[in-house]
Design a protein around this motif. Structure first.
Motif, PDB file in Angstrom:
ATOM      1  N   CYS A   1       0.711  -1.187   0.007  1.00 58.34           N
ATOM      2  CA  CYS A   1      -0.118  -0.005  -0.138  1.00 58.34           C
ATOM      3  C   CYS A   1       0.686   1.382   0.120  1.00 58.34           C
ATOM      4  CB  CYS A   1      -0.924   0.004   1.123  1.00 58.34           C
ATOM      5  SG  CYS A   1      -2.441  -1.212   0.809  1.00 58.34           S
ATOM      6  N   LEU A   2       1.815   1.178   0.683  1.00 61.19           N
ATOM      7  CA  LEU A   2       2.897   2.439   0.819  1.00 61.19           C
ATOM      8  C   LEU A   2       3.552   2.467  -0.562  1.00 61.19           C
ATOM      9  CD1 LEU A   2       4.349   2.510   4.145  1.00 61.19           C
ATOM     10  CD2 LEU A   2       2.771   3.884   3.449  1.00 61.19           C
ATOM     11  N   LEU A   3       4.012   1.375  -1.339  1.00 58.03           N
ATOM     12  CA  LEU A   3       4.613   1.494  -2.732  1.00 58.03           C
ATOM     13  C   LEU A   3       3.458   2.115  -3.665  1.00 58.03           C
ATOM     14  CD1 LEU A   3       6.754  -1.610  -2.690  1.00 58.03           C
ATOM     15  CD2 LEU A   3       7.577   0.764  -2.583  1.00 58.03           C
ATOM     16  N   ALA A   4       2.208   1.664  -3.624  1.00 55.76           N
ATOM     17  CA  ALA A   4       1.160   2.078  -4.398  1.00 55.76           C
ATOM     18  C   ALA A   4       1.106   3.539  -4.225  1.00 55.76           C
ATOM     19  CB  ALA A   4       0.111   1.157  -4.239  1.00 55.76           C
ATOM     20  N   GLU A   5       0.965   3.998  -2.976  1.00 48.89           N
ATOM     21  CA  GLU A   5       0.807   5.274  -2.717  1.00 48.89           C
ATOM     22  C   GLU A   5       1.889   6.221  -3.251  1.00 48.89           C
ATOM     23  OE1 GLU A   5      -1.724   8.279  -1.784  1.00 48.89           O
ATOM     24  OE2 GLU A   5      -2.153   6.276  -0.828  1.00 48.89           O
ATOM     25  N   ALA A   6       3.191   5.662  -3.150  1.00 53.82           N
ATOM     26  CA  ALA A   6       4.334   6.503  -3.501  1.00 53.82           C
ATOM     27  C   ALA A   6       4.315   6.589  -5.225  1.00 53.82           C
ATOM     28  CB  ALA A   6       5.548   5.758  -3.202  1.00 53.82           C
ATOM     29  N   ILE A   7       3.776   5.756  -5.827  1.00 54.09           N
ATOM     30  CA  ILE A   7       3.917   5.850  -7.349  1.00 54.09           C
ATOM     31  C   ILE A   7       2.524   6.501  -8.099  1.00 54.09           C
ATOM     32  CG2 ILE A   7       5.548   4.023  -7.537  1.00 54.09           C
ATOM     33  CD1 ILE A   7       3.144   2.412  -8.324  1.00 54.09           C
ATOM     34  N   THR A   8       1.580   6.816  -7.058  1.00 57.16           N
ATOM     35  CA  THR A   8       0.136   7.487  -7.584  1.00 57.16           C
ATOM     36  C   THR A   8       0.259   8.814  -7.209  1.00 57.16           C
ATOM     37  OG1 THR A   8      -1.002   6.529  -5.781  1.00 57.16           O
ATOM     38  CG2 THR A   8      -1.068   5.206  -7.720  1.00 57.16           C
ATOM     39  N   PRO A   9      -0.029   9.843  -8.192  1.00 55.15           N
ATOM     40  CA  PRO A   9      -0.391  11.069  -7.553  1.00 55.15           C
ATOM     41  C   PRO A   9      -1.341  11.679  -6.501  1.00 55.15           C
ATOM     42  CG  PRO A   9      -1.083  10.810  -9.873  1.00 55.15           C
ATOM     43  CD  PRO A   9      -0.780   9.603  -9.348  1.00 55.15           C
ATOM     44  N   GLN A  10      -2.322  10.598  -6.514  1.00 54.02           N
ATOM     45  CA  GLN A  10      -3.407  11.088  -5.456  1.00 54.02           C
ATOM     46  C   GLN A  10      -3.351  10.209  -4.334  1.00 54.02           C
ATOM     47  OE1 GLN A  10      -6.938  10.701  -8.075  1.00 54.02           O
ATOM     48  NE2 GLN A  10      -6.882  12.604  -8.693  1.00 54.02           N
ATOM     49  N   LEU A  11      -4.041  10.448  -3.314  1.00 60.82           N
ATOM     50  CA  LEU A  11      -4.307   9.468  -2.208  1.00 60.82           C
ATOM     51  C   LEU A  11      -5.064   8.297  -2.362  1.00 60.82           C
ATOM     52  CD1 LEU A  11      -4.515  11.909   0.934  1.00 60.82           C
ATOM     53  CD2 LEU A  11      -2.851  10.486   0.134  1.00 60.82           C
ATOM     54  N   THR A  12      -4.622   7.021  -2.536  1.00 59.15           N
ATOM     55  CA  THR A  12      -5.217   5.965  -2.992  1.00 59.15           C
ATOM     56  C   THR A  12      -5.245   4.431  -2.004  1.00 59.15           C
ATOM     57  OG1 THR A  12      -3.557   5.204  -4.137  1.00 59.15           O
ATOM     58  CG2 THR A  12      -5.174   6.407  -5.509  1.00 59.15           C
ATOM     59  N   THR A  13      -4.300   4.522  -1.200  1.00 58.28           N
ATOM     60  CA  THR A  13      -4.024   3.478  -0.620  1.00 58.28           C
ATOM     61  C   THR A  13      -3.415   3.573   0.887  1.00 58.28           C
ATOM     62  OG1 THR A  13      -1.722   2.815  -1.239  1.00 58.28           O
ATOM     63  CG2 THR A  13      -3.606   1.843  -2.041  1.00 58.28           C
ATOM     64  N   VAL A  14      -3.340   5.073   1.315  1.00 59.14           N
ATOM     65  CA  VAL A  14      -2.805   5.270   2.543  1.00 59.14           C
ATOM     66  C   VAL A  14      -3.558   4.911   3.624  1.00 59.14           C
ATOM     67  CG1 VAL A  14      -3.833   7.477   2.654  1.00 59.14           C
ATOM     68  CG2 VAL A  14      -1.623   7.060   3.779  1.00 59.14           C
ATOM     69  N   TRP A  15      -4.818   4.770   3.442  1.00 59.50           N
ATOM     70  CA  TRP A  15      -5.741   4.223   4.694  1.00 59.50           C
ATOM     71  C   TRP A  15      -5.609   2.762   4.845  1.00 59.50           C
ATOM     72  CZ3 TRP A  15      -7.693   6.927   0.288  1.00 59.50           C
ATOM     73  CH2 TRP A  15      -7.679   8.110   0.336  1.00 59.50           C
ATOM     74  N   PHE A  16      -5.417   2.145   3.908  1.00 54.66           N
ATOM     75  CA  PHE A  16      -5.308   0.569   4.007  1.00 54.66           C
ATOM     76  C   PHE A  16      -3.974   0.310   4.776  1.00 54.66           C
ATOM     77  CE2 PHE A  16      -7.909   1.119   0.358  1.00 54.66           C
ATOM     78  CZ  PHE A  16      -8.880   0.531   0.614  1.00 54.66           C
ATOM     79  N   SER A  17      -2.708   1.252   4.437  1.00 48.46           N
ATOM     80  CA  SER A  17      -1.747   0.958   5.003  1.00 48.46           C
ATOM     81  C   SER A  17      -1.759   1.134   6.507  1.00 48.46           C
ATOM     82  CB  SER A  17      -0.559   1.732   4.452  1.00 48.46           C
ATOM     83  OG  SER A  17      -0.570   3.129   4.436  1.00 48.46           O
ATOM     84  N   LEU A  18      -2.485   1.945   6.944  1.00 40.47           N
ATOM     85  CA  LEU A  18      -2.635   2.630   8.143  1.00 40.47           C
ATOM     86  C   LEU A  18      -3.621   1.294   8.976  1.00 40.47           C
ATOM     87  CD1 LEU A  18      -2.588   4.649  10.599  1.00 40.47           C
ATOM     88  CD2 LEU A  18      -4.568   5.509   9.922  1.00 40.47           C
TER      89      LEU A  18
END
Length: 142
Positions: free
Chosen positions: A13-30
């Motif tokens: 989820c953090l990697l996906a968040e890092a490569i996308t320009p919008q917030l998409t997976t930060v909640w799942f990583s939390l």
């Protein structure tokens, strides 16, 4: 070994968040981080880990999504052209979309123009500017 799953979800989820320009997976990583912490406290209660993951993720989405969207969207700066939208203009050259002809004068400025409904609009007609596409205004006859 379930801790590996929570760590994997967290990293992915953090990697996906890092490569996308919008917030998409930060909640799942939390949520996965909280589930990992619960795993280390009570490793045998898998159902509790899953519930914590779902609840924390949902709460994070509910409380931060609207604010995050507003923050990421930023402020829209109107341009000088925007002040023409909705204004009335005078046709100074017949507007013909098929031939690619047409000009209007609005607020002292001359713009290339297209008719909104592909109708031919004669010179000296009064039109309303509906939108702007590139360097042309799209007009409708009043």
């Amino acid at each position: 070994m379930l801790w590996i799953v929570w760590v994997a979800i967290f990293i992915i989820c953090l990697l996906a968040e890092a490569i996308t320009p919008q917030l998409t997976t930060v909640w799942f990583s939390l949520g996965s981080l909280v589930a990992l912490i619960v795993y280390f406290i009570v490793p045998e209660m898998i159902w509790l880990q899953i519930v914590c993951f779902i609840v924390v993720t949902a709460i994070a989405i509910i409380f931060t999504r609207k604010a995050a969207r507003r923050f990421l969207r930023g402020r829209v700066q109107p341009t000088n052209a925007d002040r023409c939208l909705g204004a009335e203009a005078v046709v100074i050259e017949d507007i013909n979309n098929i031939q690619g002809l047409g000009q209007v004068k609005v607020k002292g400025e001359v713009w290339s123009a297209k008719s909104q409904n592909n109708e031919i609009i004669e010179k000296d007609s009064i039109v309303r500017i509906e939108k702007i596409e590139g360097v042309k205004v799209i007009v409708a006859k009043i």
